[in-house]
Design a protein around this motif. Structure first.
Motif, PDB file in Angstrom:
ATOM      1  N   LYS A  60      61.268  95.011  22.529  1.00  0.00           N
ATOM      2  CA  LYS A  60      61.550  94.770  23.945  1.00  0.00           C
ATOM      3  C   LYS A  60      60.569  93.763  24.540  1.00  0.00           C
ATOM      4  CE  LYS A  60      63.618  99.288  25.027  1.00  0.00           C
ATOM      5  NZ  LYS A  60      63.416 100.569  25.752  1.00  0.00           N
ATOM      6  N   PHE A  61      59.285  93.951  24.280  1.00  0.00           N
ATOM      7  CA  PHE A  61      58.287  93.045  24.834  1.00  0.00           C
ATOM      8  C   PHE A  61      58.429  91.638  24.261  1.00  0.00           C
ATOM      9  CE2 PHE A  61      56.340  96.595  26.811  1.00  0.00           C
ATOM     10  CZ  PHE A  61      55.408  96.125  27.720  1.00  0.00           C
ATOM     11  N   THR A  62      58.833  91.538  22.994  1.00  0.00           N
ATOM     12  CA  THR A  62      59.006  90.209  22.392  1.00  0.00           C
ATOM     13  C   THR A  62      60.172  89.486  23.035  1.00  0.00           C
ATOM     14  OG1 THR A  62      58.116  91.066  20.301  1.00  0.00           O
ATOM     15  CG2 THR A  62      59.269  88.957  20.223  1.00  0.00           C
ATOM     16  N   TRP A  63      61.308  90.173  23.214  1.00  0.00           N
ATOM     17  CA  TRP A  63      62.434  89.560  23.920  1.00  0.00           C
ATOM     18  C   TRP A  63      62.028  89.149  25.335  1.00  0.00           C
ATOM     19  CZ3 TRP A  63      66.774  87.616  22.168  1.00  0.00           C
ATOM     20  CH2 TRP A  63      67.370  88.113  21.015  1.00  0.00           C
ATOM     21  N   LEU A  64      61.260  89.995  25.996  1.00  0.00           N
ATOM     22  CA  LEU A  64      60.917  89.775  27.393  1.00  0.00           C
ATOM     23  C   LEU A  64      59.979  88.595  27.599  1.00  0.00           C
ATOM     24  CD1 LEU A  64      61.005  90.853  30.364  1.00  0.00           C
ATOM     25  CD2 LEU A  64      59.018  92.262  29.764  1.00  0.00           C
ATOM     26  N   THR A  65      59.001  88.423  26.701  1.00  0.00           N
ATOM     27  CA  THR A  65      57.911  87.479  26.968  1.00  0.00           C
ATOM     28  C   THR A  65      57.970  86.165  26.198  1.00  0.00           C
ATOM     29  OG1 THR A  65      56.484  88.515  25.281  1.00  0.00           O
ATOM     30  CG2 THR A  65      56.346  89.362  27.538  1.00  0.00           C
ATOM     31  N   ARG A  66      58.661  86.105  25.072  1.00  0.00           N
ATOM     32  CA  ARG A  66      58.515  84.906  24.242  1.00  0.00           C
ATOM     33  C   ARG A  66      59.025  83.648  24.926  1.00  0.00           C
ATOM     34  NH1 ARG A  66      63.033  85.395  19.370  1.00  0.00           N
ATOM     35  NH2 ARG A  66      64.859  85.508  20.733  1.00  0.00           N
ATOM     36  N   GLY A  67      60.060  83.756  25.758  1.00  0.00           N
ATOM     37  CA  GLY A  67      60.561  82.590  26.464  1.00  0.00           C
ATOM     38  C   GLY A  67      59.683  82.162  27.618  1.00  0.00           C
ATOM     39  N   ARG A  68      58.683  83.000  27.956  1.00  0.00           N
ATOM     40  CA  ARG A  68      57.785  82.723  29.067  1.00  0.00           C
ATOM     41  C   ARG A  68      56.343  82.599  28.610  1.00  0.00           C
ATOM     42  NH1 ARG A  68      61.835  85.965  29.808  1.00  0.00           N
ATOM     43  NH2 ARG A  68      63.115  85.915  31.693  1.00  0.00           N
ATOM     44  N   SER A  69      56.128  82.559  27.313  1.00  0.00           N
ATOM     45  CA  SER A  69      54.781  82.583  26.756  1.00  0.00           C
ATOM     46  C   SER A  69      53.938  81.407  27.242  1.00  0.00           C
ATOM     47  CB  SER A  69      54.846  82.573  25.226  1.00  0.00           C
ATOM     48  OG  SER A  69      53.559  82.531  24.673  1.00  0.00           O
ATOM     49  N   GLY A  81      49.722  84.361  23.381  1.00  0.00           N
ATOM     50  CA  GLY A  81      50.962  84.667  24.071  1.00  0.00           C
ATOM     51  C   GLY A  81      51.998  85.398  23.241  1.00  0.00           C
ATOM     52  N   LYS A  82      51.677  85.686  21.984  1.00  0.00           N
ATOM     53  CA  LYS A  82      52.611  86.420  21.131  1.00  0.00           C
ATOM     54  C   LYS A  82      52.376  87.926  21.290  1.00  0.00           C
ATOM     55  CE  LYS A  82      53.063  82.628  17.848  1.00  0.00           C
ATOM     56  NZ  LYS A  82      53.003  82.183  16.440  1.00  0.00           N
ATOM     57  N   THR A  83      53.397  88.700  21.003  1.00  0.00           N
ATOM     58  CA  THR A  83      53.284  90.143  21.157  1.00  0.00           C
ATOM     59  C   THR A  83      52.601  90.767  19.947  1.00  0.00           C
ATOM     60  OG1 THR A  83      55.539  90.329  20.293  1.00  0.00           O
ATOM     61  CG2 THR A  83      55.260  90.410  22.686  1.00  0.00           C
ATOM     62  N   LEU A  84      52.041  91.946  20.167  1.00  0.00           N
ATOM     63  CA  LEU A  84      51.346  92.660  19.095  1.00  0.00           C
ATOM     64  C   LEU A  84      51.530  94.161  19.280  1.00  0.00           C
ATOM     65  CD1 LEU A  84      49.297  92.859  16.710  1.00  0.00           C
ATOM     66  CD2 LEU A  84      47.486  92.871  18.449  1.00  0.00           C
ATOM     67  N   MET A  93      46.648  87.845  22.501  1.00  0.00           N
ATOM     68  CA  MET A  93      47.982  88.358  22.261  1.00  0.00           C
ATOM     69  C   MET A  93      48.366  89.377  23.332  1.00  0.00           C
ATOM     70  SD  MET A  93      47.907  88.756  18.097  1.00  0.00           S
ATOM     71  CE  MET A  93      49.683  88.636  17.921  1.00  0.00           C
ATOM     72  N   ILE A  94      49.662  89.552  23.527  1.00  0.00           N
ATOM     73  CA  ILE A  94      50.168  90.552  24.458  1.00  0.00           C
ATOM     74  C   ILE A  94      50.332  91.853  23.679  1.00  0.00           C
ATOM     75  CG2 ILE A  94      52.040  91.168  26.027  1.00  0.00           C
ATOM     76  CD1 ILE A  94      52.662  88.122  26.175  1.00  0.00           C
ATOM     77  N   THR A  95      49.317  92.700  23.733  1.00  0.00           N
ATOM     78  CA  THR A  95      49.320  93.942  22.963  1.00  0.00           C
ATOM     79  C   THR A  95      50.054  95.018  23.757  1.00  0.00           C
ATOM     80  OG1 THR A  95      47.168  93.289  22.060  1.00  0.00           O
ATOM     81  CG2 THR A  95      47.884  95.554  21.687  1.00  0.00           C
ATOM     82  N   ILE A  96      51.107  95.562  23.175  1.00  0.00           N
ATOM     83  CA  ILE A  96      51.957  96.499  23.917  1.00  0.00           C
ATOM     84  C   ILE A  96      51.196  97.795  24.208  1.00  0.00           C
ATOM     85  CG2 ILE A  96      54.021  95.519  22.837  1.00  0.00           C
ATOM     86  CD1 ILE A  96      54.221  98.118  21.179  1.00  0.00           C
ATOM     87  N   PRO A  97      51.579  98.523  25.262  1.00  0.00           N
ATOM     88  CA  PRO A  97      50.865  99.757  25.616  1.00  0.00           C
ATOM     89  C   PRO A  97      50.943 100.846  24.548  1.00  0.00           C
ATOM     90  CG  PRO A  97      52.181  98.973  27.473  1.00  0.00           C
ATOM     91  CD  PRO A  97      52.579  98.150  26.273  1.00  0.00           C
TER      92      PRO A  97
END
Length: 257
Positions: free
Chosen positions: A222-231, A152-155, A182-186
């Protein structure tokens, strides 16, 4: 009507404005500054501390271009308001050639658990990622004491090459990121002929390749701010709920015997 911005947003804007023309980032175009609009990315109950980003690179050469690219990206991530730590892979043993209590393994695993997002930067060697890069990823387990260090962490992923443009390494890093849940950004960055892209002070020169590095860092934040609270919600799986329910039922039945 103008949007009222919270203190976290203003803090990032202040950091951007105060450092946009600093010696740390001589290539930044001040006129194109756009602060991260945190307010539009997070909910009321989401965490508001600086995103924690771990940076890994895949070469131990004295003048390692993957390390130089990682350092350049780290400056940008700090500029965007992140807390950044970089792991030095020197001294990390090969997987299965040492116990998991090896100091370097423990350091890497602690950083992985600390992080909320990662940036992986590998050279391309023989058309693939380096063994140094792979060893770091292999030492990070999918599960560690009931905790999943990467799920669930960004990459964000980047590669450097000694020759022409290639995407072999970023493609393989993307597969590994998916495997590590992991949530790998586009976005991604591939820097060809990296020896031409850094000056005598080991700083990356202004070019479209540098702008892509900035894009990758901005998107990762941006993706880290967006997803970490919803991981936790995003990674909550039906199959695991079924498995957990079966384990609970088994324990209950054993107690009733």
């Amino acid at each position: 009507m103008s949007k009222v911005k919270d203190t976290a947003t203003l803090a990032v804007e202040d950091k951007l404005i105060s450092e946009c023309d600093s010696n740390d980032l001589p290539n930044i175009d001040v006129s194109q500054i756009q602060a991260i609009d945190i307010e539009s990315l997070i909910g009321v109950n989401d965490p508001r501390h600086a995103p924690r980003i771990l940076v890994l690179y895949g070469s131990l050469r004295a003048r390692s271009f993957s390390r130089l690219a990682a350092e350049e990206a780290s400056r940008l991530l700090r500029w965007y308001g992140c807390e950044v730590r970089m792991f030095n892979p020197s001294g990390l043993p090969l997987p299965d050639d040492a116990d998991s209590d090896h100091p370097k393994v423990q350091e890497l695993r602690e950083l992985a658990q600390w992080s909320e997002g990662m940036l992986w930067v590998s050279p391309e060697r023989h058309g693939s990622i380096t063994s140094i890069m792979k060893a770091q990823i292999d030492w990070i387990p999918l599960a560690l004491g009931g905790v999943r260090p990467t799920q669930g962490k960004t990459l964000a992923i980047m590669q450097v090459s000694g020759g022409s443009q290639s995407f072999n390494t970023v493609n393989q890093l993307r597969i590994l990121g998916r495997w590590m849940r992991m949530i790998t950004i586009p976005n991604q960055s591939s820097i060809p002929k990296a020896f031409l892209e850094f000056d005598d002070n080991d700083r990356m020169k202004m070019s479209p390749l540098y702008l892509r590095v900035v894009d990758v860092c901005e998107e990762l934040v941006k993706f880290t701010w967006l997803t970490r609270g919803r991981s936790a919600y995003l990674t909550d799986r039906y199959s695991e709920r079924v498995e957990s329910a079966a384990e609970v039922s088994k324990r209950v039945n054993q107690k009733s015997l």
